[in-house]
Design a protein around this motif. Structure first.
Motif, PDB file in Angstrom:
ATOM      1  N   GLY A 161       0.792  -1.222   0.000  1.00 38.37           N
ATOM      2  CA  GLY A 161       0.000   0.000   0.000  1.00 38.37           C
ATOM      3  C   GLY A 161       0.820   1.266   0.000  1.00 38.37           C
ATOM      4  O   GLY A 161       0.262   2.354   0.132  1.00 38.37           O
ATOM      5  N   ASP A 162       2.124   1.164  -0.174  1.00 40.77           N
ATOM      6  CA  ASP A 162       2.968   2.360  -0.193  1.00 40.77           C
ATOM      7  C   ASP A 162       2.572   3.322  -1.306  1.00 40.77           C
ATOM      8  O   ASP A 162       2.733   4.535  -1.173  1.00 40.77           O
ATOM      9  CB  ASP A 162       4.437   1.961  -0.389  1.00 40.77           C
ATOM     10  CG  ASP A 162       5.084   1.544   0.919  1.00 40.77           C
ATOM     11  OD1 ASP A 162       4.337   1.215   1.846  1.00 40.77           O
ATOM     12  OD2 ASP A 162       6.319   1.555   0.992  1.00 40.77           O
ATOM     13  N   HIS A 163       2.057   2.790  -2.414  1.00 37.54           N
ATOM     14  CA  HIS A 163       1.704   3.664  -3.530  1.00 37.54           C
ATOM     15  C   HIS A 163       0.558   4.599  -3.158  1.00 37.54           C
ATOM     16  O   HIS A 163       0.517   5.747  -3.599  1.00 37.54           O
ATOM     17  CB  HIS A 163       1.350   2.838  -4.761  1.00 37.54           C
ATOM     18  CG  HIS A 163       0.124   2.000  -4.629  1.00 37.54           C
ATOM     19  ND1 HIS A 163      -0.044   1.075  -3.619  1.00 37.54           N
ATOM     20  CD2 HIS A 163      -1.013   1.949  -5.379  1.00 37.54           C
ATOM     21  CE1 HIS A 163      -1.217   0.481  -3.764  1.00 37.54           C
ATOM     22  NE2 HIS A 163      -1.826   1.005  -4.817  1.00 37.54           N
ATOM     23  N   VAL A 164      -0.360   4.129  -2.304  1.00 35.59           N
ATOM     24  CA  VAL A 164      -1.453   4.989  -1.858  1.00 35.59           C
ATOM     25  C   VAL A 164      -0.919   6.084  -0.950  1.00 35.59           C
ATOM     26  O   VAL A 164      -1.288   7.259  -1.070  1.00 35.59           O
ATOM     27  CB  VAL A 164      -2.529   4.165  -1.132  1.00 35.59           C
ATOM     28  CG1 VAL A 164      -3.622   5.082  -0.568  1.00 35.59           C
ATOM     29  CG2 VAL A 164      -3.138   3.133  -2.069  1.00 35.59           C
ATOM     30  N   GLU A 165      -0.021   5.717  -0.044  1.00 36.31           N
ATOM     31  CA  GLU A 165       0.537   6.700   0.889  1.00 36.31           C
ATOM     32  C   GLU A 165       1.354   7.760   0.156  1.00 36.31           C
ATOM     33  O   GLU A 165       1.299   8.946   0.492  1.00 36.31           O
ATOM     34  CB  GLU A 165       1.408   5.987   1.933  1.00 36.31           C
ATOM     35  CG  GLU A 165       0.657   4.962   2.763  1.00 36.31           C
ATOM     36  CD  GLU A 165      -0.613   5.533   3.374  1.00 36.31           C
ATOM     37  OE1 GLU A 165      -0.588   6.666   3.912  1.00 36.31           O
ATOM     38  OE2 GLU A 165      -1.654   4.857   3.306  1.00 36.31           O
ATOM     39  N   SER A 206      -3.956  -6.149   6.794  1.00 37.32           N
ATOM     40  CA  SER A 206      -4.470  -5.030   7.573  1.00 37.32           C
ATOM     41  C   SER A 206      -5.332  -4.155   6.695  1.00 37.32           C
ATOM     42  O   SER A 206      -5.042  -3.944   5.529  1.00 37.32           O
ATOM     43  CB  SER A 206      -3.307  -4.179   8.126  1.00 37.32           C
ATOM     44  OG  SER A 206      -3.788  -2.973   8.680  1.00 37.32           O
ATOM     45  N   VAL A 207      -6.414  -3.637   7.259  1.00 43.35           N
ATOM     46  CA  VAL A 207      -7.272  -2.732   6.505  1.00 43.35           C
ATOM     47  C   VAL A 207      -7.073  -1.304   6.959  1.00 43.35           C
ATOM     48  O   VAL A 207      -7.758  -0.405   6.529  1.00 43.35           O
ATOM     49  CB  VAL A 207      -8.765  -3.126   6.657  1.00 43.35           C
ATOM     50  CG1 VAL A 207      -9.005  -4.473   6.059  1.00 43.35           C
ATOM     51  CG2 VAL A 207      -9.195  -3.097   8.122  1.00 43.35           C
ATOM     52  N   GLY A 208      -6.130  -1.089   7.852  1.00 45.31           N
ATOM     53  CA  GLY A 208      -5.846   0.263   8.318  1.00 45.31           C
ATOM     54  C   GLY A 208      -4.817   0.928   7.444  1.00 45.31           C
ATOM     55  O   GLY A 208      -4.366   0.381   6.443  1.00 45.31           O
ATOM     56  N   PRO A 209      -4.394   2.181   7.798  1.00 46.16           N
ATOM     57  CA  PRO A 209      -3.378   2.894   7.020  1.00 46.16           C
ATOM     58  C   PRO A 209      -2.097   2.099   6.918  1.00 46.16           C
ATOM     59  O   PRO A 209      -1.673   1.455   7.874  1.00 46.16           O
ATOM     60  CB  PRO A 209      -3.178   4.196   7.812  1.00 46.16           C
ATOM     61  CG  PRO A 209      -4.461   4.358   8.577  1.00 46.16           C
ATOM     62  CD  PRO A 209      -4.908   2.967   8.919  1.00 46.16           C
ATOM     63  N   VAL A 210      -1.491   2.132   5.762  1.00 46.85           N
ATOM     64  CA  VAL A 210      -0.254   1.411   5.510  1.00 46.85           C
ATOM     65  C   VAL A 210       0.874   2.400   5.313  1.00 46.85           C
ATOM     66  O   VAL A 210       0.727   3.385   4.614  1.00 46.85           O
ATOM     67  CB  VAL A 210      -0.391   0.531   4.244  1.00 46.85           C
ATOM     68  CG1 VAL A 210       0.883  -0.235   3.996  1.00 46.85           C
ATOM     69  CG2 VAL A 210      -1.558  -0.413   4.408  1.00 46.85           C
ATOM     70  N   GLU A 246     -10.761   5.666   1.475  1.00 46.32           N
ATOM     71  CA  GLU A 246     -11.390   4.923   0.386  1.00 46.32           C
ATOM     72  C   GLU A 246     -10.334   4.301  -0.523  1.00 46.32           C
ATOM     73  O   GLU A 246     -10.473   3.155  -0.971  1.00 46.32           O
ATOM     74  CB  GLU A 246     -12.291   5.849  -0.428  1.00 46.32           C
ATOM     75  CG  GLU A 246     -13.543   6.318   0.301  1.00 46.32           C
ATOM     76  CD  GLU A 246     -14.429   7.162  -0.599  1.00 46.32           C
ATOM     77  OE1 GLU A 246     -14.288   7.073  -1.839  1.00 46.32           O
ATOM     78  OE2 GLU A 246     -15.264   7.910  -0.063  1.00 46.32           O
ATOM     79  N   GLU A 247      -9.284   5.069  -0.803  1.00 42.70           N
ATOM     80  CA  GLU A 247      -8.203   4.543  -1.640  1.00 42.70           C
ATOM     81  C   GLU A 247      -7.539   3.343  -0.969  1.00 42.70           C
ATOM     82  O   GLU A 247      -7.256   2.333  -1.621  1.00 42.70           O
ATOM     83  CB  GLU A 247      -7.167   5.640  -1.908  1.00 42.70           C
ATOM     84  CG  GLU A 247      -7.663   6.785  -2.763  1.00 42.70           C
ATOM     85  CD  GLU A 247      -7.578   6.488  -4.248  1.00 42.70           C
ATOM     86  OE1 GLU A 247      -7.042   5.424  -4.614  1.00 42.70           O
ATOM     87  OE2 GLU A 247      -8.044   7.324  -5.038  1.00 42.70           O
ATOM     88  N   ARG A 248      -7.295   3.454   0.322  1.00 44.29           N
ATOM     89  CA  ARG A 248      -6.666   2.346   1.051  1.00 44.29           C
ATOM     90  C   ARG A 248      -7.557   1.115   1.029  1.00 44.29           C
ATOM     91  O   ARG A 248      -7.093  -0.012   0.817  1.00 44.29           O
ATOM     92  CB  ARG A 248      -6.370   2.758   2.489  1.00 44.29           C
ATOM     93  CG  ARG A 248      -5.311   3.839   2.638  1.00 44.29           C
ATOM     94  CD  ARG A 248      -4.945   4.048   4.104  1.00 44.29           C
ATOM     95  NE  ARG A 248      -4.087   5.205   4.280  1.00 44.29           N
ATOM     96  CZ  ARG A 248      -4.479   6.362   4.799  1.00 44.29           C
ATOM     97  NH1 ARG A 248      -5.737   6.512   5.215  1.00 44.29           N
ATOM     98  NH2 ARG A 248      -3.628   7.366   4.918  1.00 44.29           N
TER      99      ARG A 248
END
Length: 721
Positions: free
Chosen positions: A564-568, A618-622, A582-584
């Motif tokens: 998920g680094d690309h979302v962050e 995990s469904v939380g922030p990455v 939503e993106e995550r």
């Protein structure tokens, strides 16, 4: 032209290949603005600014089509026993004279007219009984392009990012040869694919994007390994060269040891100064003969290329701002300037020759290392509007237009790539000579060629200068002629062709490309059952005629996708168009589905739960906030590597003829080489290959990295045949 679109304008546009509408989806039609249609017609030399002008232009076009004997270019596929339709439609008793490439002539009156002709681009003259005469280019092409010699995998890398302890601050052709030699002999790879190595626009700062070059015809000497030039050994000013080597070592250390970005301009400044010294050494008889042969083979195109760079040293890189006489490559003023700058023209001619030689040497190294394909080169969509090709070939470029893409699901504002398009009418009139010469030059050193946005062989989105990308239109090309030229030149070179056909593709395009032997491009994350339930496409349902990969230079590395680094990263740069949560959540769902499929197929290594860092856990922030280029958070673990290997085991399960491994995936690099939608916000095209902590990894360490070797072991069965 203002007001409601007329039937006459729509018909006029159709007859010139200009679209008045397009379908971004099967159930949706978009009407393009009249202003875009009129501008595109104007760029094609057609006046459509008033209703009267439209009617006159339409009458002229219909009359010309009705009265012509032949179109400017005719295609014949060698396996077809019938004559091309354009020839069978000639009036009875028309006399046809055919002059082949080799200069042989024949006269024919009755069918078949083209039987027994060799492959090539020939000249046809048709004389009708009523005295009308027409000339046309006849392209006789093989039915299909060369196929890959068996199934193989290879490495994908942006060459500038592949630094060794010998390069001068960015990867060079010596590094490419080293990587190919290692990958072929040790890793059993069948190819190495690199970014476009076309000539960049001169000056500093230059555009770092390899996809907006000054020239696609000739390679960029910034990629030279200076020490590998034979005359280097005999250069007299050893003190000067030693000083440049010391400066190059500092530049290299800044990138590899201190975290600096790649500075292409600084690298070229050093190499140019060194090459000025090296090229002062006279060529020996054998080298002189080879150089003269290169000049003869490339003729006027090489002379124009070198002249542009010589003039740019005096007048700047933008030829549109040069004195009036110099803007025309065929003017008397340009001829005088070429003579006055003869030494500088010779310098840039030598650079083109040296770079071509090292490119061919890299391909030889790859083939000698056992690679069935070798080096896969990349052909950019177009060239810079102020560069060498647009100066030398002004007659075939559409003035006042730029290539891009219409709005789609990924970019609601569309895209303007800032590249002038070729005029389809001028290409046809000259038998596609610029395209033929471009391909022939690239195939000199390419085991295969990747064509960026291969859909451009069929149509391109033209945007009038000063208008937003939303106000453009599609202009169509003669795809059969473009493909025939491609098949002819690829067949002569024995080279494979890979088309980048990602995104929205016009119906029938992929089928046509497949029928002619052009491989497609399939990226794992986009391969879903879009006509069914939308779930990940199982491996057995993938197409075989493609290069299958997990990512590309414009997409996140595999680990960044999994974690998920690309979302962050996009969130930190303000690029998200909806809430980050939503993106995550969407990223989690996407990766979870894929990992479930991989696990169900038994492709994921067994690892302990404490080691897991995968996004699906995990469904939380990455990840954590940080500066651009910072690495992902989470403890080092085996699960990350296991999931990357599982992704590539999946690619191996597909029937894809070629499988590509993004080289930075072999050391856990999180950073994309290019982040679309950014310019100053992200260091596009300037990042060295780095590990999961963001530390640059030189070629010597890269090839010894246990993580890379474990990843490439996935393909052991291909190495064993």
């Amino acid at each position: 032209m203002t007001g409601t679109r007329t039937d006459e304008l729509a018909r006029l546009a159709e007859l010139h290949g200009v679209a008045v509408s397009y379908r971004p989806a099967p159930d949706r039609t978009v009407t393009v603005p009249d202003s875009a249609v009129v501008a595109a017609l104007h760029a094609l030399g057609v006046d459509a600014t008033t209703p009267e002008a439209v009617r006159a232009a339409l009458a002229d076009r219909e009359r010309a089509l009705r009265e012509r004997l032949l179109p400017p270019t005719v295609v014949h596929w060698a396996g077809d026993p019938h004559d091309p339709a354009a020839l069978t439609a000639l009036p009875p008793r028309t006399r046809v004279r055919i002059e082949t490439e080799a200069g042989e002539e024949s006269y024919r009156v009755s069918a078949p007219l083209v039987a027994g002709l060799p492959l090539g681009v020939h000249r046809v003259t048709a004389t009708a009984p009523d005295g009308r005469t027409a000339h046309a280019h006849l392209v006789v092409a093989p039915d299909r392009l060369p196929a890959p010699p068996g199934r193989s995998y290879g490495l994908l890398v942006q060459l500038y990012s592949l630094l060794s302890r010998r390069s001068w601050g960015m990867g060079d052709l010596g590094d490419l040869a080293e990587l190919a030699g290692w990958a072929g002999r040790v890793a059993g790879a069948g190819f190495v694919q690199v970014n476009p190595l076309h000539s960049a626009v001169p000056g500093a700062p230059t555009d770092p994007s390899p996809y907006r070059p000054s020239s696609r015809r000739f390679p960029d000497p910034v990629h030279l390994r200076v020490e590998d030039v034979p005359e280097y050994t005999y250069a007299e000013d050893r003190e000067r060269l030693a000083g440049l080597l010391e400066r190059a070592a500092r530049l290299r250390a800044a990138v590899l040891d201190k975290g600096a970005l790649i500075d292409r301009d600084a690298v070229w400044e050093l190499k140019r100064e060194a090459l000025e010294t090296v090229l002062a050494v006279p060529l020996g008889p054998g080298r002189r003969a080879a150089y003269d042969a290169f000049r003869a083979a490339h003729g006027q195109a090489l002379d124009d290329h070198a002249t542009y760079y010589a003039l740019a040293e005096t007048h700047g890189p933008d030829w549109t701002t040069w004195p009036d006489g110099l803007r025309d490559p065929r003017s008397a003023a340009t001829a005088r300037a070429r003579a006055e700058l003869a030494d500088r023209v010779a310098f840039h001619t030598r650079l083109a020759w040296l770079t071509d030689g090292q490119l061919r040497a890299a391909q030889r190294t790859a083939r000698e290392a056992g690679m069935p394909v070798g080096i896969v080169h990349d052909l950019a969509v177009g060239v810079h509007p102020a560069g060498a090709d647009s100066w030398a070939q002004q007659d075939v470029f559409a003035a006042g237009m730029s290539v891009g893409a219409p709005p789609d699901a990924f970019n609601a504002r569309g895209q303007d790539w800032g590249l002038p398009p070729w005029r389809p009418d001028r290409l046809a009139a000259c038998g596609y000579a610029p395209f033929r010469e471009l391909l022939r030059a690239l195939f000199r050193y390419a085991g295969a060629l990747r064509i960026d946005h291969v859909m451009g062989l069929f149509r391109l989105w033209w945007i009038p200068q000063g208008s937003p990308p939303t106000e453009g239109t599609y202009v169509h090309y003669d795809a059969e002629a473009m493909l025939a030229v491609l098949a002819l030149e690829a067949g002569r070179a024995g080279s494979v062709v890979i088309g980048e056909d990602l995104g929205t593709v016009e119906p029938g395009v992929r089928e046509t490309l497949q029928r002619r032997g052009v491989l497609g491009t399939s990226v794992l994350w986009f391969e879903r059952d879009w006509t069914g339930d939308g779930r990940p496409l199982p491996p057995e349902r993938w197409r075989a005629d493609c290069l299958a990969t997990a990512t590309t230079h414009d997409l996140p590395p595999t680990v960044a996708r999994l974690t998920g680094d690309h979302v962050e990263l996009r969130d930190r740069l303000g690029l998200l168009t909806r809430p980050a949560a939503e993106e995550r959540a969407e990223a989690v769902a996407d990766v979870t589905e894929w990992l479930a499929l991989l696990d169900g197929l038994g492709l994921v290594d067994s690892v302990g739960p404490a080691d897991s860092v995968g996004l699906a856990d995990s469904v939380g922030p990455v990840g954590s906030p940080g500066p651009v280029g910072s690495t992902a958070t989470g403890p080092p673990g085996a699960d990350e590597e296991a999931e990357v290997r599982a992704v590539h085991r999946f690619l191996l399960r597909t029937p894809a003829r070629l499988i590509g491994v993004w080289l930075p995936d072999g050391v856990g690099d999180r950073r994309p080489q290019n982040l679309p939608g950014t310019c100053a916000e992200y260091p596009n095209w300037r990042l060295p290959i780095a590990d999961r902590e963001g530390r640059a990894v030189p070629l010597e360490e890269l090839t010894a990295a246990p993580r890379l070797r474990a990843l490439l072991e996935v393909f052991a069965q291909l190495r064993e045949g």
